[in-house]
Design an enzyme around this catalytic site. Structure first.
Site, PDB file in Angstrom:
ATOM      1  CG  ASP A 111      -0.232  -0.344   2.521  1.00 17.91           C
ATOM      2  OD1 ASP A 111       1.009  -0.324   2.556  1.00 17.91           O
ATOM      3  OD2 ASP A 111      -0.909  -0.620   3.512  1.00 17.91           O
ATOM      4  CG  ASP A 126      -8.491  -1.211  12.054  1.00 19.24           C
ATOM      5  OD1 ASP A 126      -7.545  -1.913  11.629  1.00 19.24           O
ATOM      6  OD2 ASP A 126      -8.885  -0.188  11.448  1.00 19.24           O
ATOM      7  CG  HIS A 142      -5.570  -1.970   8.901  1.00 18.08           C
ATOM      8  ND1 HIS A 142      -5.659  -1.005   9.872  1.00 18.08           N
ATOM      9  CD2 HIS A 142      -4.280  -1.931   8.484  1.00 18.08           C
ATOM     10  CE1 HIS A 142      -4.493  -0.406  10.030  1.00 18.08           C
ATOM     11  NE2 HIS A 142      -3.619  -0.960   9.197  1.00 18.08           N
ATOM     12  CD  GLU A 146      -8.458   1.114   8.201  1.00 13.72           C
ATOM     13  OE1 GLU A 146      -8.511   0.152   8.984  1.00 13.72           O
ATOM     14  OE2 GLU A 146      -7.790   2.136   8.438  1.00 13.72           O
TER      15      GLU A 146
HETATM   16  C1  GLP Z   1      -0.183   0.331   8.643  1.00 16.17           C
HETATM   17  C2  GLP Z   1       0.103  -0.454   7.358  1.00 16.17           C
HETATM   18  C3  GLP Z   1      -0.079  -1.933   7.557  1.00 16.17           C
HETATM   19  C4  GLP Z   1       0.577  -2.347   8.857  1.00 16.17           C
HETATM   20  C5  GLP Z   1      -0.124  -1.705  10.016  1.00 16.17           C
HETATM   21  C6  GLP Z   1       0.481  -2.064  11.365  1.00 16.17           C
HETATM   22  O1  GLP Z   1      -1.391   0.967   8.691  1.00 16.17           O
HETATM   23  N1  GLP Z   1      -0.643  -0.038   6.238  1.00 16.17           N
HETATM   24  O2  GLP Z   1       0.469  -2.626   6.449  1.00 16.17           O
HETATM   25  O3  GLP Z   1       0.508  -3.746   8.996  1.00 16.17           O
HETATM   26  O4  GLP Z   1      -0.101  -0.310   9.869  1.00 16.17           O
HETATM   27  O5  GLP Z   1       1.615  -1.300  11.634  1.00 16.17           O
HETATM   28  P1  GLP Z   1       2.649  -1.592  12.763  1.00 16.17           P
HETATM   29  O6  GLP Z   1       3.424  -2.796  12.313  1.00 16.17           O
HETATM   30  O7  GLP Z   1       3.515  -0.374  12.834  1.00 16.17           O
HETATM   31  O8  GLP Z   1       1.886  -1.844  14.007  1.00 16.17           O
END
Ligand code: GLP
Length: 259
Positions: free
Chosen positions: A67, A138, A140, A145
């Site tokens: 993304d 959440d 995702h 989402e």
């Molecule tokens: C972001 C990314 C995800 C990621 C998530 C968790 O929003 N788009 O790909 O898995 O956050 O992030 P973190 O690993 O920093 O908790």
């Protein structure tokens, strides 16, 4: 789903990096799906160390991001392309070439077109060999989402308030600085990867992990779609696994599967 539970984030990263190293030893031209966020960073660090030691190279491989934020300046350090360049490309980090790191074109005048082009690019290369994933609090994956179609392809979407709060730590704790829009591989795109490797560490992920591993498959917890994948592996630290009802069984089964 294979579920592995380990003492801490370093041990998860060690297991994840060895799986990736084995994949590229078998086929150096593999396509790695790369996640951002902080969770995969220790894994990327171990891949860099393996590259330095001559055990691993992405020189013949390709990498596709999950993304990208829309509306983030191209030189912003938290632009996902820049995060991935730092971790995997710059200073011969893993051998991956700049031109072989693919990310959605968030500067395209029409993000919908950029999303469609990105989906086509993944299809043209024959899909992702192994997709690394983190998970949002959440539930995702990518930026899919709650409420996203379970079969969606790469598309333009909007971040939930909770995700912007979670990600504000990367933007000087200023939620207003966190972009609202993104281009993300859809759940259908993610599910088309041949293998999936989801990493989750820390107490703040425990509820999402419980729901995606043991709850119903539902758009309310988007990562739960991974229950429908034939080759999905979930690597957790003890904190992230702390709400799992069948944790003891997963530990025993993982030990038997490795034996
Ligand atoms: C972001 C990314 C995800 C990621 C998530 C968790 O929003 N788009 O790909 O898995 O956050 O992030 P973190 O690993 O920093 O908790």
């Amino acid at each position: 789903m294979k579920i592995g539970i380990f003492a801490d984030a370093q041990e998860c990263a060690s297991v994840a990096s060895e799986i990736i190293i084995d994949l590229f030893a078998d086929d150096p031209t593999s396509v790695l799906g790369v996640a951002t966020g902080s969770t995969p960073e220790p894994t990327y660090q171990m891949l860099r160390q393996a590259h330095q030691a001559g055990r691993f190279s992405l020189a013949k491989g390709q990498a596709f991001a999950l993304d990208e934020y829309v509306g983030i300046p191209s030189d912003h350090p938290e632009r996902y392309r820049n995060m991935l360049l730092r971790n995997l490309v710059e200073n011969d980090a893993t051998g991956l070439l700049d031109e072989n790191l693919h990310t959605p074109d968030s500067e395209h005048p029409d993000p919908q077109v950029a999303a469609a082009e990105y989906e086509a690019k993944i299809a043209a290369i024959g899909g992702v060999s192994l997709q690394i994933l983190g998970i949002g609090t959440d539930g995702h994956i990518g930026f899919n989402e709650p409420g996203t179609s379970l079969t969606e392809v790469t598309h333009v979407d909007y971040l939930m308030e909770q995700t912007r709060i979670d990600n504000a730590r990367f933007f000087d704790h200023q939620i207003d600085q966190v972009p609202t829009q993104c281009i993300t591989q859809g759940l259908g795109t993610i599910m088309s990867a041949k293998r999936i490797l989801l990493l989750a560490t820390g107490k703040q992920k425990a509820e999402a992990v419980k729901e995606i591993c043991e709850g119903s498959v539902s758009a309310f917890w988007p990562g739960s779609i991974l229950q429908m994948h034939r080759q999905a592996t979930v690597l957790l630290d003890e904190d992230a696994a702390s709400h799992l009802q069948l944790a003891d069984y997963y530990r025993q089964r993982w030990a038997l599967q490795q034996g």
